[in-house]
Scaffold this motif. Sequence first.
Motif, PDB file in Angstrom:
ATOM      1  N   ALA A  25      -4.893 -13.224   3.101  1.00 39.63           N
ATOM      2  CA  ALA A  25      -4.526 -12.317   2.008  1.00 39.63           C
ATOM      3  C   ALA A  25      -5.711 -11.456   1.599  1.00 39.63           C
ATOM      4  CB  ALA A  25      -4.009 -13.114   0.814  1.00 39.63           C
ATOM      5  N   LEU A  26      -6.933 -12.031   1.643  1.00 44.38           N
ATOM      6  CA  LEU A  26      -8.116 -11.250   1.296  1.00 44.38           C
ATOM      7  C   LEU A  26      -8.344 -10.120   2.301  1.00 44.38           C
ATOM      8  CD1 LEU A  26     -10.605 -10.891  -0.496  1.00 44.38           C
ATOM      9  CD2 LEU A  26     -11.809 -12.520   0.974  1.00 44.38           C
ATOM     10  N   VAL A  27      -8.172 -10.443   3.593  1.00 45.40           N
ATOM     11  CA  VAL A  27      -8.308  -9.408   4.623  1.00 45.40           C
ATOM     12  C   VAL A  27      -7.252  -8.331   4.427  1.00 45.40           C
ATOM     13  CG1 VAL A  27      -8.188  -8.955   7.104  1.00 45.40           C
ATOM     14  CG2 VAL A  27      -9.359 -11.001   6.260  1.00 45.40           C
ATOM     15  N   THR A  28      -6.022  -8.757   4.142  1.00 42.41           N
ATOM     16  CA  THR A  28      -4.943  -7.794   3.918  1.00 42.41           C
ATOM     17  C   THR A  28      -5.243  -6.902   2.722  1.00 42.41           C
ATOM     18  OG1 THR A  28      -3.359  -9.387   4.816  1.00 42.41           O
ATOM     19  CG2 THR A  28      -2.464  -7.567   3.515  1.00 42.41           C
ATOM     20  N   MET A  29      -5.802  -7.469   1.655  1.00 42.65           N
ATOM     21  CA  MET A  29      -6.125  -6.685   0.467  1.00 42.65           C
ATOM     22  C   MET A  29      -7.178  -5.632   0.782  1.00 42.65           C
ATOM     23  SD  MET A  29      -7.425  -8.002  -3.271  1.00 42.65           S
ATOM     24  CE  MET A  29      -9.021  -8.512  -2.614  1.00 42.65           C
ATOM     25  N   VAL A  30      -8.197  -6.005   1.579  1.00 44.11           N
ATOM     26  CA  VAL A  30      -9.233  -5.044   1.950  1.00 44.11           C
ATOM     27  C   VAL A  30      -8.644  -3.913   2.786  1.00 44.11           C
ATOM     28  CG1 VAL A  30     -11.374  -4.750   3.243  1.00 44.11           C
ATOM     29  CG2 VAL A  30     -11.069  -6.754   1.798  1.00 44.11           C
ATOM     30  N   VAL A  31      -7.769  -4.274   3.736  1.00 39.76           N
ATOM     31  CA  VAL A  31      -7.116  -3.249   4.551  1.00 39.76           C
ATOM     32  C   VAL A  31      -6.268  -2.325   3.683  1.00 39.76           C
ATOM     33  CG1 VAL A  31      -5.415  -2.866   6.386  1.00 39.76           C
ATOM     34  CG2 VAL A  31      -7.138  -4.664   6.637  1.00 39.76           C
ATOM     35  N   ASN A  32      -5.560  -2.910   2.737  1.00 37.42           N
ATOM     36  CA  ASN A  32      -4.719  -2.094   1.847  1.00 37.42           C
ATOM     37  C   ASN A  32      -5.547  -1.130   1.003  1.00 37.42           C
ATOM     38  OD1 ASN A  32      -2.466  -3.370   2.826  1.00 37.42           O
ATOM     39  ND2 ASN A  32      -2.251  -4.763   1.095  1.00 37.42           N
ATOM     40  N   LEU A  33      -6.742  -1.569   0.577  1.00 35.97           N
ATOM     41  CA  LEU A  33      -7.595  -0.700  -0.233  1.00 35.97           C
ATOM     42  C   LEU A  33      -7.999   0.558   0.533  1.00 35.97           C
ATOM     43  CD1 LEU A  33      -9.940  -3.238  -2.066  1.00 35.97           C
ATOM     44  CD2 LEU A  33      -8.110  -1.858  -3.056  1.00 35.97           C
ATOM     45  N   PHE A  34      -8.221   0.410   1.844  1.00 34.60           N
ATOM     46  CA  PHE A  34      -8.568   1.578   2.654  1.00 34.60           C
ATOM     47  C   PHE A  34      -7.330   2.362   3.073  1.00 34.60           C
ATOM     48  CE2 PHE A  34     -12.368  -1.027   3.203  1.00 34.60           C
ATOM     49  CZ  PHE A  34     -13.374  -0.081   3.070  1.00 34.60           C
ATOM     50  N   LEU A  35      -6.203   1.675   3.238  1.00 37.48           N
ATOM     51  CA  LEU A  35      -4.990   2.332   3.705  1.00 37.48           C
ATOM     52  C   LEU A  35      -4.312   3.147   2.602  1.00 37.48           C
ATOM     53  CD1 LEU A  35      -2.980   2.705   6.042  1.00 37.48           C
ATOM     54  CD2 LEU A  35      -1.806   0.630   5.249  1.00 37.48           C
ATOM     55  N   THR A  36      -4.356   2.653   1.364  1.00 34.93           N
ATOM     56  CA  THR A  36      -3.629   3.303   0.272  1.00 34.93           C
ATOM     57  C   THR A  36      -4.032   4.756   0.047  1.00 34.93           C
ATOM     58  OG1 THR A  36      -3.265   1.177  -0.831  1.00 34.93           O
ATOM     59  CG2 THR A  36      -3.079   3.166  -2.182  1.00 34.93           C
ATOM     60  N   PRO A  37      -5.331   5.097  -0.055  1.00 35.51           N
ATOM     61  CA  PRO A  37      -5.661   6.518  -0.272  1.00 35.51           C
ATOM     62  C   PRO A  37      -5.268   7.417   0.890  1.00 35.51           C
ATOM     63  CG  PRO A  37      -7.642   5.202   0.080  1.00 35.51           C
ATOM     64  CD  PRO A  37      -6.518   4.256  -0.099  1.00 35.51           C
ATOM     65  N   ILE A  38      -5.330   6.902   2.120  1.00 34.73           N
ATOM     66  CA  ILE A  38      -4.943   7.722   3.270  1.00 34.73           C
ATOM     67  C   ILE A  38      -3.457   8.050   3.210  1.00 34.73           C
ATOM     68  CG2 ILE A  38      -4.780   7.768   5.791  1.00 34.73           C
ATOM     69  CD1 ILE A  38      -7.212   5.904   5.855  1.00 34.73           C
ATOM     70  N   VAL A  39      -2.633   7.031   2.967  1.00 31.80           N
ATOM     71  CA  VAL A  39      -1.191   7.245   2.872  1.00 31.80           C
ATOM     72  C   VAL A  39      -0.866   8.118   1.655  1.00 31.80           C
ATOM     73  CG1 VAL A  39       1.042   6.093   2.644  1.00 31.80           C
ATOM     74  CG2 VAL A  39      -0.746   5.062   4.036  1.00 31.80           C
ATOM     75  N   ALA A  40      -1.599   7.924   0.546  1.00 36.33           N
ATOM     76  CA  ALA A  40      -1.353   8.732  -0.655  1.00 36.33           C
ATOM     77  C   ALA A  40      -1.605  10.209  -0.382  1.00 36.33           C
ATOM     78  CB  ALA A  40      -2.245   8.244  -1.798  1.00 36.33           C
ATOM     79  N   TYR A  41      -2.615  10.519   0.417  1.00 35.92           N
ATOM     80  CA  TYR A  41      -2.901  11.928   0.737  1.00 35.92           C
ATOM     81  C   TYR A  41      -1.714  12.570   1.456  1.00 35.92           C
ATOM     82  CZ  TYR A  41      -4.889  15.993   3.026  1.00 35.92           C
ATOM     83  OH  TYR A  41      -5.100  17.266   3.473  1.00 35.92           O
ATOM     84  N   TYR A  42      -1.157  11.880   2.436  1.00 41.31           N
ATOM     85  CA  TYR A  42      -0.040  12.459   3.186  1.00 41.31           C
ATOM     86  C   TYR A  42       1.225  12.545   2.323  1.00 41.31           C
ATOM     87  CZ  TYR A  42      -2.824  12.198   7.419  1.00 41.31           C
ATOM     88  OH  TYR A  42      -3.801  12.389   8.363  1.00 41.31           O
ATOM     89  N   PRO A  48       0.812  -1.229   0.000  1.00 38.32           N
ATOM     90  CA  PRO A  48       0.000   0.000   0.000  1.00 38.32           C
ATOM     91  C   PRO A  48       0.839   1.269   0.000  1.00 38.32           C
ATOM     92  CG  PRO A  48      -0.080  -1.052   2.148  1.00 38.32           C
ATOM     93  CD  PRO A  48       0.587  -2.015   1.215  1.00 38.32           C
ATOM     94  N   PHE A  49       2.023   1.223   0.633  1.00 39.81           N
ATOM     95  CA  PHE A  49       2.870   2.404   0.674  1.00 39.81           C
ATOM     96  C   PHE A  49       3.471   2.690  -0.706  1.00 39.81           C
ATOM     97  CE2 PHE A  49       2.690   0.727   4.958  1.00 39.81           C
ATOM     98  CZ  PHE A  49       2.451   1.864   5.711  1.00 39.81           C
ATOM     99  N   VAL A  50       3.876   1.644  -1.414  1.00 39.59           N
ATOM    100  CA  VAL A  50       4.410   1.834  -2.764  1.00 39.59           C
ATOM    101  C   VAL A  50       3.314   2.339  -3.697  1.00 39.59           C
ATOM    102  CG1 VAL A  50       5.389   0.632  -4.751  1.00 39.59           C
ATOM    103  CG2 VAL A  50       6.234   0.135  -2.455  1.00 39.59           C
TER     104      VAL A  50
END
Length: 391
Positions: free
Chosen positions: A161-178, A39-41
């Motif tokens: 992996a499915l749970v991780t993917m869902v978490v990443n989907l929500f985490l990516t836009p937040i990290v992208a904003y910062y 998600p950070f990348v």
Amino acid sequence: MTPLPALDEIARFLRHIKYAAATLALIWVIWLLAPILTPFVAAIMLAWLGDPLVDRLEAAGRSRNTAVLLVFVLMIMLIALALLILVPMLQSQVQTLVAALPGMQTWLLEKAVPALEARFGFRAAEWMDPQRLIDWARSHWQAAGGAAATVFGYLSRSSFALVTMVVNLFLTPIVAYYFLRDWDRMVERVASLIPRDHIATAAKLASESNEVLGAFVRGQFVVMVALGAIYATGMALVGLKLGLLIGMVAGLISFIPYLGATTGVILAVLAALVQAQGVDVKLLAGVAVVFTVGQLLESYVLTPRIVGDKIGLHPVAVIFAVMAGGQLFGFLGMLLALPVAAVANVLLRYAQERYRSSELYAGNAAVIMPAGVTDQIHRLTPMADEKSKRP
């Protein structure tokens, strides 16, 4: 050229060893952290894509925070719009696929398998008998137990992996904003760490890498969307019921040369055979025409005009980069493969220029020349040799 003293040579060698060890340590840490770095990348790539627009809004008089908020909202709206358009279409295609599954099974067991048995002389239908499969599993219960454990282990990992993917989907836009908000500040901090006697070279390489990546990533995204639309529309027009789904899949993986078209052709041919319950020459010809037109448009119109030749990567290098990245770092490696390959290509071109202007290449008569001059000399040398041979 006066040789360096032995102590200076040793110090330089040890310094190179230190840099190589630091690079290997960094790669090892990335390999260890690959599952959580995705998600950070992805957020960094989104911030890099949005930063030019933020800079334009800042130049128009808006503050950095306001510009970032506007660009971030625009990106979210575009993603939401794409989902609103594509999800119902994909849902319809999945429903069509599910409804066609019984017909696929009937065609497979009653037509395809007997035809293959008659053609190649083996009994495939026997292995599709449930009782025979149960008896085979009983006779190989130890291997079956190991396989079952492997399957259940894979399913448990897949659930995680499915749970991780869902978490990443929500985490990516937040990290992208910062990242987008602090992009210029982060670039300045990285630039401040570069040794001052190498700052000009680093700035030149960074500028070339940014140009190559911008041309490739933005251009390739447009090509992927265009190819997906061409394949999906074309196969819908020729009457393939699953054409939209297959066209989108082929378009999304078309960033790997030839893989998108090859996958699309295989899936489309199988779907056409099942849909027609046999060989429909008209439908298969339509599929062939759609993918032929798509490949011609990609090769002669889309890629030359949109992507161009700035990336300079051979298709074999692209395929190797994606496969190597996936093998070493999983999905993170596939995400980073092409950007890393593009930057590596810029560095290799710079290393080639340095090598051609070095004493090792030219011998004792080496002359340090600016970048680009050596290429002009090599283009002119065959012309001079040809003129000298004329009477």
